[in-house]
Design a protein around this motif. Structure first.
Motif, PDB file in Angstrom:
ATOM      1  N   GLY A 154     -21.692 -56.111 -34.222  1.00  0.00           N
ATOM      2  CA  GLY A 154     -22.396 -55.175 -35.057  1.00  0.00           C
ATOM      3  C   GLY A 154     -21.530 -53.909 -35.344  1.00  0.00           C
ATOM      4  O   GLY A 154     -22.135 -52.805 -35.467  1.00  0.00           O
ATOM      5  N   VAL A 155     -20.239 -54.188 -35.405  1.00  0.00           N
ATOM      6  CA  VAL A 155     -19.326 -52.833 -35.572  1.00  0.00           C
ATOM      7  C   VAL A 155     -19.585 -52.478 -36.953  1.00  0.00           C
ATOM      8  O   VAL A 155     -19.785 -53.159 -37.877  1.00  0.00           O
ATOM      9  CB  VAL A 155     -17.941 -53.310 -35.526  1.00  0.00           C
ATOM     10  CG1 VAL A 155     -16.788 -52.289 -36.194  1.00  0.00           C
ATOM     11  CG2 VAL A 155     -17.570 -53.673 -33.955  1.00  0.00           C
ATOM     12  N   ALA A 156     -19.839 -50.983 -37.231  1.00  0.00           N
ATOM     13  CA  ALA A 156     -20.303 -50.700 -38.367  1.00  0.00           C
ATOM     14  C   ALA A 156     -19.195 -49.440 -39.116  1.00  0.00           C
ATOM     15  O   ALA A 156     -19.281 -49.209 -40.312  1.00  0.00           O
ATOM     16  CB  ALA A 156     -21.372 -49.838 -38.331  1.00  0.00           C
ATOM     17  N   ARG A 157     -18.220 -49.318 -38.234  1.00  0.00           N
ATOM     18  CA  ARG A 157     -17.027 -48.367 -38.732  1.00  0.00           C
ATOM     19  C   ARG A 157     -15.498 -48.920 -38.295  1.00  0.00           C
ATOM     20  O   ARG A 157     -15.407 -49.523 -37.213  1.00  0.00           O
ATOM     21  CB  ARG A 157     -17.128 -47.003 -37.989  1.00  0.00           C
ATOM     22  CG  ARG A 157     -18.452 -46.390 -38.323  1.00  0.00           C
ATOM     23  CD  ARG A 157     -18.815 -45.074 -37.465  1.00  0.00           C
ATOM     24  NE  ARG A 157     -18.892 -45.341 -36.309  1.00  0.00           N
ATOM     25  CZ  ARG A 157     -18.575 -44.754 -35.036  1.00  0.00           C
ATOM     26  NH1 ARG A 157     -18.199 -43.305 -35.286  1.00  0.00           N
ATOM     27  NH2 ARG A 157     -18.900 -44.677 -33.886  1.00  0.00           N
ATOM     28  N   VAL A 158     -14.609 -48.819 -39.179  1.00  0.00           N
ATOM     29  CA  VAL A 158     -13.228 -49.540 -38.951  1.00  0.00           C
ATOM     30  C   VAL A 158     -12.262 -48.507 -39.547  1.00  0.00           C
ATOM     31  O   VAL A 158     -12.462 -47.547 -40.280  1.00  0.00           O
ATOM     32  CB  VAL A 158     -12.977 -50.526 -39.622  1.00  0.00           C
ATOM     33  CG1 VAL A 158     -14.324 -51.756 -39.162  1.00  0.00           C
ATOM     34  CG2 VAL A 158     -13.255 -50.514 -41.236  1.00  0.00           C
ATOM     35  N   VAL A 159     -11.189 -48.379 -38.797  1.00  0.00           N
ATOM     36  CA  VAL A 159     -10.132 -47.590 -39.130  1.00  0.00           C
ATOM     37  C   VAL A 159      -8.776 -48.349 -39.168  1.00  0.00           C
ATOM     38  O   VAL A 159      -8.588 -49.459 -38.362  1.00  0.00           O
ATOM     39  CB  VAL A 159      -9.739 -46.453 -38.038  1.00  0.00           C
ATOM     40  CG1 VAL A 159      -8.615 -45.817 -38.240  1.00  0.00           C
ATOM     41  CG2 VAL A 159     -10.820 -45.664 -37.641  1.00  0.00           C
ATOM     42  N   ILE A 160      -8.204 -48.311 -40.446  1.00  0.00           N
ATOM     43  CA  ILE A 160      -7.249 -49.460 -40.785  1.00  0.00           C
ATOM     44  C   ILE A 160      -5.786 -48.842 -40.717  1.00  0.00           C
ATOM     45  O   ILE A 160      -5.760 -47.878 -41.341  1.00  0.00           O
ATOM     46  CB  ILE A 160      -7.500 -50.298 -41.965  1.00  0.00           C
ATOM     47  CG1 ILE A 160      -8.831 -50.627 -41.882  1.00  0.00           C
ATOM     48  CG2 ILE A 160      -6.551 -51.215 -42.542  1.00  0.00           C
ATOM     49  CD1 ILE A 160      -9.268 -51.462 -43.185  1.00  0.00           C
ATOM     50  N   ALA A 161      -4.840 -49.505 -40.137  1.00  0.00           N
ATOM     51  CA  ALA A 161      -3.628 -48.976 -40.156  1.00  0.00           C
ATOM     52  C   ALA A 161      -2.605 -50.245 -40.491  1.00  0.00           C
ATOM     53  O   ALA A 161      -2.938 -51.374 -40.196  1.00  0.00           O
ATOM     54  CB  ALA A 161      -3.068 -48.608 -38.973  1.00  0.00           C
ATOM     55  N   SER A 162      -1.650 -49.968 -41.546  1.00  0.00           N
ATOM     56  CA  SER A 162      -0.654 -50.976 -42.170  1.00  0.00           C
ATOM     57  C   SER A 162       0.411 -50.386 -42.604  1.00  0.00           C
ATOM     58  O   SER A 162       0.404 -49.273 -43.017  1.00  0.00           O
ATOM     59  CB  SER A 162      -1.279 -51.750 -43.200  1.00  0.00           C
ATOM     60  OG  SER A 162      -0.477 -52.698 -43.615  1.00  0.00           O
ATOM     61  N   VAL A 184      -8.570 -45.112 -43.835  1.00  0.00           N
ATOM     62  CA  VAL A 184      -7.034 -45.704 -43.720  1.00  0.00           C
ATOM     63  C   VAL A 184      -6.347 -44.499 -42.883  1.00  0.00           C
ATOM     64  O   VAL A 184      -6.564 -43.337 -43.027  1.00  0.00           O
ATOM     65  CB  VAL A 184      -6.319 -45.779 -44.789  1.00  0.00           C
ATOM     66  CG1 VAL A 184      -5.005 -46.405 -44.761  1.00  0.00           C
ATOM     67  CG2 VAL A 184      -7.051 -47.121 -45.600  1.00  0.00           C
ATOM     68  N   THR A 185      -5.506 -44.892 -41.861  1.00  0.00           N
ATOM     69  CA  THR A 185      -4.841 -44.107 -41.094  1.00  0.00           C
ATOM     70  C   THR A 185      -3.164 -44.280 -41.157  1.00  0.00           C
ATOM     71  O   THR A 185      -2.841 -45.667 -41.121  1.00  0.00           O
ATOM     72  CB  THR A 185      -5.178 -43.915 -39.857  1.00  0.00           C
ATOM     73  OG1 THR A 185      -4.450 -43.005 -39.024  1.00  0.00           O
ATOM     74  CG2 THR A 185      -4.997 -45.323 -38.966  1.00  0.00           C
ATOM     75  N   GLN A 186      -2.454 -43.307 -40.996  1.00  0.00           N
ATOM     76  CA  GLN A 186      -1.098 -43.587 -41.326  1.00  0.00           C
ATOM     77  C   GLN A 186      -0.313 -43.457 -39.632  1.00  0.00           C
ATOM     78  O   GLN A 186       0.749 -43.909 -39.486  1.00  0.00           O
ATOM     79  CB  GLN A 186      -0.146 -42.406 -41.791  1.00  0.00           C
ATOM     80  CG  GLN A 186      -0.613 -42.449 -43.305  1.00  0.00           C
ATOM     81  CD  GLN A 186      -0.399 -43.810 -44.010  1.00  0.00           C
ATOM     82  OE1 GLN A 186       0.816 -44.298 -43.911  1.00  0.00           O
ATOM     83  NE2 GLN A 186      -1.198 -44.166 -44.867  1.00  0.00           N
ATOM     84  N   ASP A 187      -1.250 -43.070 -38.798  1.00  0.00           N
ATOM     85  CA  ASP A 187      -1.012 -43.116 -37.233  1.00  0.00           C
ATOM     86  C   ASP A 187      -1.814 -43.791 -36.293  1.00  0.00           C
ATOM     87  O   ASP A 187      -2.952 -43.322 -36.041  1.00  0.00           O
ATOM     88  CB  ASP A 187      -0.859 -41.712 -37.144  1.00  0.00           C
ATOM     89  CG  ASP A 187      -0.272 -41.535 -35.546  1.00  0.00           C
ATOM     90  OD1 ASP A 187       0.083 -42.200 -34.883  1.00  0.00           O
ATOM     91  OD2 ASP A 187       0.129 -40.068 -35.359  1.00  0.00           O
TER      92      ASP A 187
END
Length: 310
Positions: A154-162, A184-187
């Motif tokens: 049920g995860v509803a929020r994501v932070v993505i780094a690549s 999206v995050t850079q760190d």
């Protein structure tokens, strides 16, 4: 079309058809059931080095009803060429008759069963399942883990780094299309402080996460499956070993968990996911690290799921 050709066509599932037979809730449940099945046998897999730096994996597994062999190639040099790094098939046989029942798309099985194992580990071990989920690596495994954690936890929020901003933005857009909130995050290290759930699913060519996870954090590392591969900094691994709990997918991690081996940890002494499910250990405060290296048993679980309804 001859009858033999018709039979072959019916047995061979393309990536979309393979995915359709492996819904994440059912695949997670079947994986948990497989770990309780005493008839399961998984011989040691064969990894044959190929000229040019690739590898051929031959991975058999069986239970009382089903036997499978997974044949895949892993070709790191395909990165950036448009050709997939993982290619191959999973061939599924009926034990009683010897009949070939299915040929599943190997990369699709690999992506979905890996994410399903991570989701099962999170269901079993994560101190805090509320999210957000940090995903480090925006390729096939990043997408699979996003979908699996959304559908089963049920995860509803994501932070993505690549390392590829285009890939990160594309995965974030996919998350939004599924109704999730995404950024999206850079760190990645900084983002870890806000994310009680995290997965690293990169090519494991270097450390991508160094910061210690939260005290209620669950971190799943899936990229490294040889002693030389690594995603997690050694200090991170040693911190979790001292302050929390490390669980490995199977005993094969003794020879394959590059992150833990390079941190100098005694991998043989660590509990496995199957052992934990069969005999849960007392809850321990602190972060949890789940190290996944891969196992043909997970492919057998996928075959068992795909056979349902046939």
């Amino acid at each position: 079309m001859t009858p033999s050709c018709a039979m072959t066509s019916a047995l061979l599932l393309d990536p979309d058809a393979t995915a359709a037979r492996l819904p994440y809730p059912a695949l997670v449940a079947e994986t948990a059931a497989l770990l309780q099945d005493t008839s399961v046998q998984v011989p040691e897999r064969r990894v044959q080095p190929l000229p040019g730096g690739g590898s051929l994996f031959v991975m058999p597994a069986l239970d009382s009803r089903v036997a499978i062999t997974k044949l895949i190639t892993f070709t790191p040099a395909n990165a950036g060429t448009g050709r997939p790094a993982i290619q191959g098939d999973v061939v599924v046989f009926d034990v009683a008759t010897g009949e070939r029942r299915l040929i599943l798309d190997g990369p699709t099985v690999t992506a979905r069963r890996t994410a399903a194992v991570s989701a099962l580990a999170a269901q079993t071990l994560a101190p805090n399942r509320s999210g957000p989920l940090l995903i480090v690596g925006a390729g096939v495994q990043g997408r699979a883990h996003l979908e699996a954690f959304a559908q089963t936890l049920g995860v509803a929020r994501v932070v993505i780094a690549s390392r590829s901003d285009a890939s990160a933005q594309a995965l974030a857009q996919h998350a939004r299309a599924l109704g999730l909130k995404a950024r999206v995050t850079q760190d990645a290290d900084a983002a870890l402080a806000d994310c009680p759930l995290a997965v690293t699913c990169t090519p494991a060519s270097g450390v991508v996460l160094r910061a210690a996870p939260r005290a209620d954090g669950f971190l799943c590392a899936v990229g490294a499956f040889t002693p030389r591969m690594v995603e997690l900094g050694p200090e991170l691994c040693r911190h979790v070993a001292a302050q929390g709990t490390i669980v490995v997918d199977t005993g094969d991690a003794l020879h394959e968990a590059g992150d833990l081996l390079q941190a100098g940890l005694d991998v043989a002494a660590l509990p496995t996911l199957g052992g934990w499910l069969r005999q849960p250990s007392p809850a321990r405060a602190g972060p949890v690290l789940f190290k996944s290296c891969g196992w043909a048993g997970w492919d057998l679980a996928a075959a068992r799921t795909a056979l349902r309804g046939l």
